[in-house]
Design a protein around this motif. Structure first.
Motif, PDB file in Angstrom:
ATOM      1  N   LEU A 145       0.832  -1.377  -0.070  1.00 40.42           N
ATOM      2  CA  LEU A 145       0.042  -0.060  -0.065  1.00 40.42           C
ATOM      3  C   LEU A 145       0.670   1.270   0.007  1.00 40.42           C
ATOM      4  N   CYS A 146       0.383   2.268  -0.615  1.00 35.95           N
ATOM      5  CA  CYS A 146       0.958   3.576  -0.550  1.00 35.95           C
ATOM      6  C   CYS A 146      -0.121   4.509  -0.748  1.00 35.95           C
ATOM      7  N   GLU A 147      -0.383   5.367   0.239  1.00 34.63           N
ATOM      8  CA  GLU A 147      -1.522   6.375   0.261  1.00 34.63           C
ATOM      9  C   GLU A 147      -0.986   7.803   0.686  1.00 34.63           C
ATOM     10  N   PRO A 148      -1.036   8.841  -0.083  1.00 36.82           N
ATOM     11  CA  PRO A 148      -1.637   8.814  -1.520  1.00 36.82           C
ATOM     12  C   PRO A 148      -1.180   7.997  -2.571  1.00 36.82           C
ATOM     13  N   SER A 149      -1.815   7.492  -3.190  1.00 37.14           N
ATOM     14  CA  SER A 149      -1.201   6.474  -4.508  1.00 37.14           C
ATOM     15  C   SER A 149      -0.239   7.319  -5.277  1.00 37.14           C
ATOM     16  N   GLN A 195       2.163  -6.962   8.388  1.00 35.38           N
ATOM     17  CA  GLN A 195       2.461  -6.110   7.079  1.00 35.38           C
ATOM     18  C   GLN A 195       2.989  -4.575   7.733  1.00 35.38           C
ATOM     19  N   PRO A 196       4.144  -4.743   8.032  1.00 39.95           N
ATOM     20  CA  PRO A 196       4.780  -3.463   8.618  1.00 39.95           C
ATOM     21  C   PRO A 196       4.371  -2.323   7.703  1.00 39.95           C
ATOM     22  N   ALA A 197       4.170  -1.018   8.289  1.00 39.18           N
ATOM     23  CA  ALA A 197       3.887   0.017   7.614  1.00 39.18           C
ATOM     24  C   ALA A 197       4.088   1.322   8.321  1.00 39.18           C
ATOM     25  N   GLY A 198       3.897   2.384   7.645  1.00 35.44           N
ATOM     26  CA  GLY A 198       4.513   3.593   8.579  1.00 35.44           C
ATOM     27  C   GLY A 198       4.459   5.040   7.597  1.00 35.44           C
ATOM     28  N   LEU A 199       4.463   6.072   8.536  1.00 36.44           N
ATOM     29  CA  LEU A 199       4.448   7.242   7.875  1.00 36.44           C
ATOM     30  C   LEU A 199       6.044   7.870   7.845  1.00 36.44           C
ATOM     31  N   THR A 200       6.938   7.110   8.736  1.00 41.02           N
ATOM     32  CA  THR A 200       8.447   7.569   8.707  1.00 41.02           C
ATOM     33  C   THR A 200       8.983   6.174   9.105  1.00 41.02           C
ATOM     34  N   GLY A 201      10.415   6.223   9.041  1.00 48.51           N
ATOM     35  CA  GLY A 201      11.124   5.026   9.465  1.00 48.51           C
ATOM     36  C   GLY A 201      11.646   4.259   8.302  1.00 48.51           C
ATOM     37  N   PRO A 202      12.359   3.147   8.424  1.00 52.12           N
ATOM     38  CA  PRO A 202      12.904   2.311   7.628  1.00 52.12           C
ATOM     39  C   PRO A 202      12.062   1.627   6.717  1.00 52.12           C
ATOM     40  N   ASP A 241       8.330  12.219   2.898  1.00 54.41           N
ATOM     41  CA  ASP A 241       7.181  12.923   3.221  1.00 54.41           C
ATOM     42  C   ASP A 241       6.391  12.435   4.169  1.00 54.41           C
ATOM     43  N   PRO A 242       6.213  12.845   5.745  1.00 54.40           N
ATOM     44  CA  PRO A 242       5.501  12.318   6.653  1.00 54.40           C
ATOM     45  C   PRO A 242       3.840  12.149   6.402  1.00 54.40           C
ATOM     46  N   THR A 243       3.437  12.746   5.000  1.00 51.04           N
ATOM     47  CA  THR A 243       2.148  12.457   4.926  1.00 51.04           C
ATOM     48  C   THR A 243       1.906  11.505   3.934  1.00 51.04           C
ATOM     49  N   VAL A 244       2.779  10.623   3.674  1.00 51.37           N
ATOM     50  CA  VAL A 244       2.605   9.450   2.505  1.00 51.37           C
ATOM     51  C   VAL A 244       2.772   8.241   3.646  1.00 51.37           C
ATOM     52  N   PHE A 245       1.732   7.452   3.518  1.00 48.02           N
ATOM     53  CA  PHE A 245       1.711   6.135   4.400  1.00 48.02           C
ATOM     54  C   PHE A 245       2.152   4.974   3.380  1.00 48.02           C
ATOM     55  N   MET A 246       3.200   4.253   3.794  1.00 46.47           N
ATOM     56  CA  MET A 246       3.651   3.144   2.963  1.00 46.47           C
ATOM     57  C   MET A 246       3.953   1.955   3.612  1.00 46.47           C
ATOM     58  N   SER A 247       3.609   0.744   2.994  1.00 45.65           N
ATOM     59  CA  SER A 247       3.912  -0.397   3.499  1.00 45.65           C
ATOM     60  C   SER A 247       4.957  -1.257   2.967  1.00 45.65           C
ATOM     61  N   LEU A 248       5.486  -2.260   3.719  1.00 44.64           N
ATOM     62  CA  LEU A 248       6.227  -3.434   2.914  1.00 44.64           C
ATOM     63  C   LEU A 248       5.051  -4.282   2.300  1.00 44.64           C
ATOM     64  N   PRO A 249       5.518  -5.323   1.660  1.00 46.69           N
ATOM     65  CA  PRO A 249       4.439  -6.348   1.379  1.00 46.69           C
ATOM     66  C   PRO A 249       3.826  -7.119   2.201  1.00 46.69           C
ATOM     67  N   ARG A 250       2.687  -7.571   1.954  1.00 46.09           N
ATOM     68  CA  ARG A 250       1.930  -8.371   3.120  1.00 46.09           C
ATOM     69  C   ARG A 250       2.775  -9.551   3.100  1.00 46.09           C
ATOM     70  N   ILE A 251       3.252 -10.119   4.323  1.00 46.22           N
ATOM     71  CA  ILE A 251       4.176 -11.130   4.553  1.00 46.22           C
ATOM     72  C   ILE A 251       3.435 -12.372   5.560  1.00 46.22           C
ATOM     73  N   THR A 252       3.453 -13.484   4.845  1.00 47.25           N
ATOM     74  CA  THR A 252       2.927 -14.719   5.671  1.00 47.25           C
ATOM     75  C   THR A 252       4.246 -15.226   6.516  1.00 47.25           C
TER      76      THR A 252
END
Length: 261
Positions: A145-149, A195-202, A241-252
């Protein structure tokens, strides 16, 4: 595996894996916390990269821990600060039987790079001692996921998936892991999604780093270097950009035990 592995290795690859380990630290740490390792467990970290998880595993046992990876540069770097109970070897998953038996075999983001992941599971099952634990983590790469796309992020996901498929690997293997373990003879198989995600960080650094790492494979599909450079630069802007929300892939995360013991 080297022919199907689309991400650049060496020093740049090791640096990328270090950031990935930071992004995955909570998810992987909580998984390991769930497992009841013997206090003197013999452990293999297959596809260990720079050895970040190998060191974490070594802190959880008094037994010997082995890191195994094809990349000589990463193995050399991992060995520089290895714990006393950890050793690192250059080689593919096929060496597991020669190095074992093990009480625990762990593999993160390995099976999705293989052309025959079921063969690796079979080798791991044979390399486990009776009652031993196989523990794997892997991706469903299209489930980001990436929002905004943004177009650069969509390109990144699409190009990674296409590049991996072209080389016979399975970048969507994550949900298939429980079935792979069950067909490989493991028992009491279980799994969960993270699914790790965040507005900041690695977590947010991984898209730009990975797209740079697969640039050769992407260019081989006809994507221009100029387009790649522009997209990597845009992913860096998204990272910052701290307004962009991004994730890693979904992980099993999946695990199962070898019968016996």
């Amino acid at each position: 595996m080297s022919e199907s592995y689309i991400i650049a290795g060496g020093m740049a690859g090791a640096a990328r894996l270090s950031v990935l380990s930071q992004a995955m630290a909570q998810a992987t740490g909580s998984l390991l916390d769930m497992m009841d390792f013997p206090p003197d467990a013999r452990i293999l970290d297959a596809g260990c990269g720079g050895g970040d998880v190998t060191r974490e595993l070594a802190a959880r046992t008094t037994g010997p821990v082995t890191g195994l990876d094809l990349d000589e540069v990463k193995i050399s770097m991992a060995g520089q600060d290895a714990p006393a109970n950890a050793a690192f070897h250059v080689g593919g998953f096929e060496l597991a039987e020669d190095l074992g038996p093990f009480d625990v075999i762990y593999a993160r983001f390995l099976l999705s790079h293989l052309t025959e992941p079921a063969a690796a599971v079979a080798v791991f099952a044979r390399a486990l001692a009776p009652g031993g634990l196989l523990l794997v983590e892997d991706v469903e790469f299209s489930a980001h996921l990436c929002e905004p796309s943004r177009l650069s992020f969509r390109h990144y996901v699409q190009w990674y998936v296409a590049s991996a498929h072209r080389r016979g690997a399975d970048p969507e293997i994550g949900p298939k892991l429980p079935g792979l373990l069950g067909r490989g003879g493991l028992r009491n198989v279980d799994a969960r999604l993270v699914q790790p995600a965040g507005l900041t960080g690695p977590v947010k650094a991984m898209a730009a780093l990975t797209l740079a790492g697969i640039s050769e494979a992407v260019e081989s599909m006809g994507v221009s270097r100029e387009t790649l450079i522009d997209d990597i630069a845009d992913l860096v802007r998204a990272r910052d950009d701290p307004t962009v929300f991004m994730s890693l892939p979904r992980i099993t995360q999946a695990w199962g035990w070898k019968p016996g013991g």
